[in-house]
Structures are given as C-alpha cells and as structure tokens.
Design a protein around this motif. Structure first.
Motif, PDB file in Angstrom:
ATOM      1  N   ASP A  22      34.490  35.763  38.264  1.00 48.54           N
ATOM      2  CA  ASP A  22      34.766  36.089  36.905  1.00 48.54           C
ATOM      3  C   ASP A  22      33.810  35.112  35.872  1.00 48.54           C
ATOM      4  N   ILE A  54      36.595  41.187  39.969  1.00 51.03           N
ATOM      5  CA  ILE A  54      35.475  40.964  39.328  1.00 51.03           C
ATOM      6  C   ILE A  54      35.320  41.715  37.850  1.00 51.03           C
ATOM      7  N   ASP A  55      34.816  40.823  36.983  1.00 47.75           N
ATOM      8  CA  ASP A  55      34.880  40.948  35.676  1.00 47.75           C
ATOM      9  C   ASP A  55      33.443  41.392  35.249  1.00 47.75           C
ATOM     10  N   SER A  56      33.160  41.497  33.812  1.00 49.74           N
ATOM     11  CA  SER A  56      31.882  41.986  33.450  1.00 49.74           C
ATOM     12  C   SER A  56      30.973  40.702  33.615  1.00 49.74           C
ATOM     13  N   SER A  57      31.396  39.400  33.610  1.00 47.99           N
ATOM     14  CA  SER A  57      30.680  38.486  33.833  1.00 47.99           C
ATOM     15  C   SER A  57      30.029  38.248  35.280  1.00 47.99           C
ATOM     16  N   LEU A  59      29.680  40.897  37.112  1.00 52.27           N
ATOM     17  CA  LEU A  59      28.683  42.050  37.246  1.00 52.27           C
ATOM     18  C   LEU A  59      27.515  41.576  36.800  1.00 52.27           C
ATOM     19  N   GLY A  60      27.486  40.615  35.610  1.00 49.48           N
ATOM     20  CA  GLY A  60      26.513  40.193  35.074  1.00 49.48           C
ATOM     21  C   GLY A  60      25.660  39.434  35.862  1.00 49.48           C
ATOM     22  N   VAL A  63      23.745  41.321  38.376  1.00 48.50           N
ATOM     23  CA  VAL A  63      22.576  41.999  37.699  1.00 48.50           C
ATOM     24  C   VAL A  63      21.487  40.879  37.385  1.00 48.50           C
ATOM     25  N   SER A  64      21.847  39.906  36.861  1.00 52.83           N
ATOM     26  CA  SER A  64      20.872  38.693  36.688  1.00 52.83           C
ATOM     27  C   SER A  64      20.027  38.364  37.864  1.00 52.83           C
ATOM     28  N   MET A  88      34.563  48.784  39.820  1.00 50.55           N
ATOM     29  CA  MET A  88      33.875  48.450  38.761  1.00 50.55           C
ATOM     30  C   MET A  88      32.547  48.681  38.621  1.00 50.55           C
ATOM     31  N   LEU A  94      26.782  50.900  37.758  1.00 52.32           N
ATOM     32  CA  LEU A  94      26.087  49.812  38.808  1.00 52.32           C
ATOM     33  C   LEU A  94      25.701  50.259  40.062  1.00 52.32           C
TER      34      LEU A  94
ATOM     35  N   GLU B  53      39.049  39.903  30.235  1.00 48.88           N
ATOM     36  CA  GLU B  53      37.726  40.219  29.324  1.00 48.88           C
ATOM     37  C   GLU B  53      38.178  40.039  27.831  1.00 48.88           C
ATOM     38  N   ASP B 108      22.198  41.517  31.639  1.00 55.03           N
ATOM     39  CA  ASP B 108      23.147  40.808  32.083  1.00 55.03           C
ATOM     40  C   ASP B 108      24.392  41.047  31.536  1.00 55.03           C
TER      41      ASP B 108
END
Lengths: 111, 142
Positions: A22, A54-57, A59-60, A63-64, A88, A94, B53, B108
């Motif tokens: 997270d 898992i949260d958006s961070s 996942l981010g 992705v990075s 998610m 994704l 979030e 990202d």
C-alpha cells in the motif's frame, strides 16, 4: 519492507513478504525494481503470494517497475496473485498490461 | 438508539503507517453488518480498500509540514447502508476535475479516486469550515 530476492537463470525474483502492498510500503518495492534495472538486470519477476491486499499505490509501484523494464529493454512479470489482489488488476484493467502467472515456477519457464 | 446502529469515530496521525489499522477496522466492521446477503469477504476487502485510499488521499492533501495534523474518520453502519466520512485539514481539490484513468496510457498514479468511485454507491468531496470531507456511502444488499 520485507522483500526476498533470488536470481535464477538470469531472472531476478522478488518475493514480496508483506500482507499489504500500500501507500506505506510500495515506494520501497518501486526503488528496489528501479535499482535492479539500473544495475543492468533485464528480467524481473515479482511474486505476490503473501500479499493479501493491494491499493492504488501498490498497483502504481508495479506499473512504474513495468515501465522501467520496458525502457531498459527488459521484462517485468507477476506471479501468485491472490483472488482479491487479482480483482484489483481487473478493476483497473492492469491484467491486460502485465503477464500474470499462477506461480513463480510457471513464470520462470516463460521469460 | 436504533437497533444495530454502529458508529466508529477515530482520529489517527496523518502518517501512512496507520493505513493498515484503519483498513483492518473496515474489515472488522464488514463482519458486524447484520444479515448481509452479499459476499462478506468481498465487502471486507472493499471497506479496507476505500478506507485506505481515502486516508492516503487525506494524508497527501493534508497541510504540509504540520506533524500534529490528524486524519479524522467517521463510520456509520445502519441496516441499510455504510456511510464513511474522512476529514482532512488540507487545501483540498476538486473531485469533479479528476478524470477516470486512461486505460490505454500507463500512469503510475491516479487510480485511487477511480477505485473509490467503483466500489461505493456515492462519493463526494467538499470544503467545510476547517478543511474538507470525503463522504462515501454504500447500500447494503439484503
């Protein structure tokens, strides 16, 4: 953050030994992936067997790492997603971006 | 008091290390919802996620350089719905200008509000007297 890294057949496997990925800890995973590509590693597998959340961070960060792999002519693949974690990836589409394998050995055969 | 009404009012320092605590509270609350007909595990995960979030968002927009700033979270569960309010003392942002993520372009960032909007039935973010409040609710299936 607890990460266990192993190298097999020129593939670096990062086992994320955390229940949550997270906004608190995902920055460390991002830095670790960055470090590997800067070092010249081409193939990285991130195994998420122990990750239940898992949260958006989180996942981010992945992705990075994926973008980093592409820009270094490398590969970043994922394995062992728990059902809620997988959901998610589906929600954020994704799952179409990453190559996702049921287990680390499955992924290692497909680099 | 109405039967089966639960209210949780909590303040935590605006630090990401408290995200898991708030998320766990969300999961535990899902177990207390009476006669929920949907999948309880999924509800638990979704509450954990939207609280994580929303709090991460509050931390991001909180007043910079003020270590005493707290994030205030209020959760109300009635037999019909779950209502969550997350207060911050930051400068805020306009939720209506945040676009849905572009799925063709790999960014990202920018998936947090999309996730909240996807999992909750209503979401708003507005200015109040000393900060902002993100308010979200979810109807409970009977």
């Amino acid at each position: 953050m607890n990460l266990k890294t192993e190298e097999k057949n020129n593939i670096v496997v990062i086992f994320v030994k955390e229940e949550r990925l997270d906004a608190h800890n995902s920055g460390e995973l991002k830095v670790e992936m960055q470090r590997l590509f800067v070092e010249g590693k081409k193939n990285v597998l991130v195994d998420l067997y122990e990750v239940r959340f898992i949260d958006s961070s989180g996942l981010g960060a992945l992705v990075s790492g994926f973008k980093n792999a592409i820009s270094n002519q490398g590969n970043l693949k994922l394995s062992s997603l728990q059902p809620q974690v997988k959901s998610m990836f589906e929600l954020t589409r994704l799952h179409r971006v990453f190559e996702i394998f049921p287990s680390a050995p499955d992924a290692l055969e497909n680099f | 008091m109405e039967k089966n009404l639960i209210e949780v009012d909590i303040k935590v320092p605006n630090q990401t290390r408290y995200l898991s605590l708030i998320g766990r509270i969300g999961e535990d609350i899902a177990k207390e919802v009476d006669k929920y007909a949907g999948d309880r595990e999924t509800l638990a995960y979704h509450l954990n996620l939207v609280l994580t979030e929303a709090m991460a968002n509050a931390i991001k927009y909180a007043r910079a350089g003020d270590p005493d700033t707290m994030v205030h979270i209020f959760i109300n569960i009635s037999p019909e719905e779950i209502l969550i309010k997350v207060y911050d003392k930051g400068q805020g942002f306009d939720i209506n200008t945040i676009p849905a993520p572009n799925f063709e372009k790999l960014e990202d960032r920018g998936r947090g509000i999309f996730i909240i909007r996807s999992l909750m039935d209503s979401v708003s973010y507005r200015k109040i007297r000393c900060g902002n409040v993100l308010e979200m609710s979810k109807k409970l299936k009977k």
